[in-house]
Design a protein around this motif. Structure first.
Motif, PDB file in Angstrom:
ATOM      1  N   LEU A  42      28.282  88.180  70.995  1.00  0.00           N
ATOM      2  CA  LEU A  42      27.262  88.511  70.010  1.00  0.00           C
ATOM      3  C   LEU A  42      27.675  88.065  68.609  1.00  0.00           C
ATOM      4  CD1 LEU A  42      24.586  90.022  69.423  1.00  0.00           C
ATOM      5  CD2 LEU A  42      25.967  92.062  69.048  1.00  0.00           C
ATOM      6  N   THR A  43      28.932  88.267  68.246  1.00  0.00           N
ATOM      7  CA  THR A  43      29.390  87.859  66.912  1.00  0.00           C
ATOM      8  C   THR A  43      29.413  86.336  66.779  1.00  0.00           C
ATOM      9  OG1 THR A  43      31.698  88.067  67.619  1.00  0.00           O
ATOM     10  CG2 THR A  43      30.728  89.943  66.477  1.00  0.00           C
ATOM     11  N   ARG A  44      29.768  85.634  67.855  1.00  0.00           N
ATOM     12  CA  ARG A  44      29.740  84.170  67.817  1.00  0.00           C
ATOM     13  C   ARG A  44      28.321  83.664  67.594  1.00  0.00           C
ATOM     14  NH1 ARG A  44      33.889  84.289  71.537  1.00  0.00           N
ATOM     15  NH2 ARG A  44      32.482  84.430  73.305  1.00  0.00           N
ATOM     16  N   SER A  45      27.374  84.228  68.314  1.00  0.00           N
ATOM     17  CA  SER A  45      25.996  83.770  68.168  1.00  0.00           C
ATOM     18  C   SER A  45      25.433  84.158  66.798  1.00  0.00           C
ATOM     19  CB  SER A  45      25.111  84.317  69.288  1.00  0.00           C
ATOM     20  OG  SER A  45      25.051  85.720  69.231  1.00  0.00           O
ATOM     21  N   ALA A  46      25.833  85.292  66.263  1.00  0.00           N
ATOM     22  CA  ALA A  46      25.378  85.680  64.922  1.00  0.00           C
ATOM     23  C   ALA A  46      25.954  84.734  63.873  1.00  0.00           C
ATOM     24  CB  ALA A  46      25.778  87.122  64.621  1.00  0.00           C
ATOM     25  N   GLY A  47      27.204  84.342  64.017  1.00  0.00           N
ATOM     26  CA  GLY A  47      27.817  83.391  63.096  1.00  0.00           C
ATOM     27  C   GLY A  47      27.153  82.026  63.167  1.00  0.00           C
ATOM     28  N   LYS A  48      26.846  81.602  64.370  1.00  0.00           N
ATOM     29  CA  LYS A  48      26.168  80.314  64.554  1.00  0.00           C
ATOM     30  C   LYS A  48      24.781  80.343  63.915  1.00  0.00           C
ATOM     31  CE  LYS A  48      24.975  77.027  68.190  1.00  0.00           C
ATOM     32  NZ  LYS A  48      24.970  76.776  69.634  1.00  0.00           N
ATOM     33  N   ALA A  49      24.064  81.457  64.105  1.00  0.00           N
ATOM     34  CA  ALA A  49      22.735  81.596  63.501  1.00  0.00           C
ATOM     35  C   ALA A  49      22.827  81.602  61.976  1.00  0.00           C
ATOM     36  CB  ALA A  49      22.067  82.875  63.998  1.00  0.00           C
TER      37      ALA A  49
END
Length: 70
Positions: free
Chosen positions: A46-53
């Motif tokens: 979840l944190t990886r995808s939030a950072g990517k977004a």
């Protein structure tokens, strides 16, 4: 500067900005609730995808600024 009703020493927040201000305790509570709801195992994903977004959003905002200047 206008003051809040009932408190002559506390300045009023600008319109629309009071809802966006979180303290450290509120952010910690939100993160705790997210960790419990999502689950500890899914949190790194979840944190990886939030950072990517966030990176995509930042690059798009920069592109729009550059487009407005041209």
């Amino acid at each position: 500067m206008p003051y809040a009703a009932g408190s002559p020493y506390r300045p009023m927040a600008p319109p629309g900005r009071a809802d966006l201000m979180f303290g450290l305790s509120e952010l910690a509570l939100i993160l705790l609730v997210v960790a419990v709801v999502v689950g500890i195992k899914k949190l790194p994903e979840l944190t990886r995808s939030a950072g990517k977004a966030a990176r995509i959003f930042k690059s798009e905002a920069k592109a729009l600024k550059e487009q407005d200047r041209a």
